[in-house]
Design an enzyme around this catalytic site. Structure first.
Site, mmCIF file in Angstrom:
data_model
loop_
_atom_site.group_PDB
_atom_site.id
_atom_site.type_symbol
_atom_site.label_atom_id
_atom_site.label_comp_id
_atom_site.label_asym_id
_atom_site.label_seq_id
_atom_site.Cartn_x
_atom_site.Cartn_y
_atom_site.Cartn_z
ATOM 1 N N ARG A 63 -4.141 -48.557 104.819
ATOM 2 C CA ARG A 63 -3.578 -47.484 104.462
ATOM 3 C C ARG A 63 -3.541 -48.428 102.551
ATOM 4 N NH1 ARG A 63 2.195 -45.323 102.855
ATOM 5 N NH2 ARG A 63 2.010 -43.759 101.190
ATOM 6 N N HIS A 64 -3.490 -47.860 101.760
ATOM 7 C CA HIS A 64 -4.252 -48.883 100.809
ATOM 8 C C HIS A 64 -2.571 -49.247 100.440
ATOM 9 C CE1 HIS A 64 -1.335 -45.563 98.129
ATOM 10 N NE2 HIS A 64 -1.851 -44.518 99.026
ATOM 11 N N GLU A 122 0.542 -50.975 97.692
ATOM 12 C CA GLU A 122 1.313 -50.070 96.694
ATOM 13 C C GLU A 122 0.470 -49.256 95.531
ATOM 14 O OE1 GLU A 122 6.113 -51.157 95.645
ATOM 15 O OE2 GLU A 122 4.953 -52.091 94.328
ATOM 16 N N ARG A 140 -6.749 -46.564 94.261
ATOM 17 C CA ARG A 140 -5.741 -47.368 94.992
ATOM 18 C C ARG A 140 -6.722 -47.486 96.279
ATOM 19 N NH1 ARG A 140 -3.829 -41.303 94.483
ATOM 20 N NH2 ARG A 140 -3.384 -41.136 96.511
ATOM 21 N N GLU A 173 -5.867 -38.512 99.633
ATOM 22 C CA GLU A 173 -4.455 -37.948 100.452
ATOM 23 C C GLU A 173 -4.728 -36.739 100.486
ATOM 24 O OE1 GLU A 173 -1.933 -38.244 102.433
ATOM 25 O OE2 GLU A 173 -0.896 -39.519 101.435
ATOM 26 N N HIS A 190 -5.584 -43.077 102.937
ATOM 27 C CA HIS A 190 -4.436 -42.511 102.789
ATOM 28 C C HIS A 190 -3.259 -42.565 103.854
ATOM 29 C CE1 HIS A 190 -5.553 -42.405 98.338
ATOM 30 N NE2 HIS A 190 -6.976 -42.417 99.271
#
Length: 248
Positions: free
Chosen positions: A8-9, A11, A60, A87, A182
Site C-alpha cells: 500500500r502506498h 502516507e 501516491r 483505489e 491502495h
C-alpha cells in the site's frame, strides 16, 4: 516457489488530513516518502529481486513504487500502470474529512460507507470536477467502465479481470513481482487469494508502506502470507487505519 508482494502506498497528504481520497490524485507526505523508502530497504534486506512491478494511475502509488524500487536499485525493471488498480472510488465523499463525516452522519453510517462490502457512497455526477470522465488520464478508457462511486464488491469486480489477464500470468512467468497500489484495491486481491468471506474482508486493515508477502508453489497454490516488519508496530498501524472513521 513464486512470490508476490503487495505494498500500500505511503502516507498521502489526504491520509494525513484524514480525508476520503478515492481517485483524487494527491501526493505523498514526507512521512509517506520515508515509508516507501523503508519498504524498499526492507525488501532489499529480505533478498527480493523483482523482475516486474505493477501500480495504479494515482501518483501516491506510483511514487511509492518509484521510491521503493530506487531503494532496491531496481529502477530499471518494467513497470505497468493500470487504472484498474486505482483505489475504491468514494463518490461524493471524496474530499470530506472522515471524523467530521462521522460526527454528522454517525460512526455506523461512515463504517458502512468505508467498509461494507456492497453499499457504495452516493455517486458523483458525470460532469463533477471529481469525476474520472473529466480527467485526461482516463480519456482512453470506455466511459461505461469508469465508476462514479464504488462499493468494495464493485472494486473487486473491477480489479479481478486485470489480476487474471496481467498480474497472475506475470507472477507465473517471472516468479517474483511487486504490486504497489491502495488499501481497497489490494484488499480485493487479498480477498481473492485467500478466499476471505465478504463479511471478513471488510475487517482487514492494510497499513501504509508495509510490504505484504504472499508465497506460492509452482502451480500458484498459496502457501503462506505475512506482513514484513515488526508485528507490534504493524498491529498498531492496523488499529490506526481501523480508527480513521471514528468521531474525534
Amino acid at each position: 516457489m513464486k512470490r508476490l508482494v503487495l505494498l500500500r502506498h505511503g502516507e498521502s497528504e489526504w491520509n494525513q488530513k484524514n480525508l476520503f481520497t478515492g481517485w483524487t490524485n494527491v501526493d505523498l507526505t514526507e512521512k509517506g516518502i520515508q515509508e516507501a523508502i523503508r519498504a524498499g530497504q526492507t525488501l532489499k534486506k529480505e533478498g527480493f529481486h523483482f523482475s516486474r512491478a505493477f501500480t495504479s494511475y494515482l501518483k501516491r502509488a506510483i511514487k511509492t513504487l518509484n521510491y521503493a524500487l530506487d531503494a532496491m536499485d531496481l529502477d530499471w525493471i518494467p513497470v505497468e500502470k493500470h487504472w484498474r488498480l486505482n483505489e475504491k472510488h468514494y463518490g461524493s465523499l471524496q474530499g470530506l474529512n472522515k471524523a467530521e463525516t462521522a460526527e454528522k452522519y454517525g460512526e455506523e453510517q461512515v463504517l458502512i460507507w468505508r467498509r461494507s462490502y456492497d453499499v457504495p457512497p452516493a455517486a458523483l455526477d458525470k460532469d463533477d470536477p471529481r469525476s474520472p470522465m473529466c480527467d485526461a488520464r482516463y480519456a482512453a478508457v470506455n466511459p461505461d467502465e469508469l465508476p462514479l462511486t464504488e462499493s468494495l464488491k464493485e472494486t473487486v469486480e473491477r480489479i479481478l479481470p486485470y489480476w487474471e489477464s496481467d498480474i497472475k500470468p506475470a507472477l507465473d512467468r517471472e516468479g517474483e513481482i511487486l504490486v504497489a497500489a491502495h488499501g481497497n484495491s489490494l484488499r480485493a486481491i487479498v480477498k481473492h487469494l485467500k478466499g476471505i468471506s465478504e463479511a471478513e474482508i471488510v475487517k482487514l486493515n492494510l497499513p501504509t508502506g508495509i510490504p505484504y508477502l504472499f508465497e506460492f508453489d509452482d502451480d500458484l497454490n498459496l502457501l503462506r502470507d505475512e506482513f514484513l516488519g515488526d508485528p507490534e508496530e504493524i498491529r498498531k498501524l492496523q488499529e490506526a487505519v481501523a480508527n480513521q472513521g471514528k468521531k474525534k
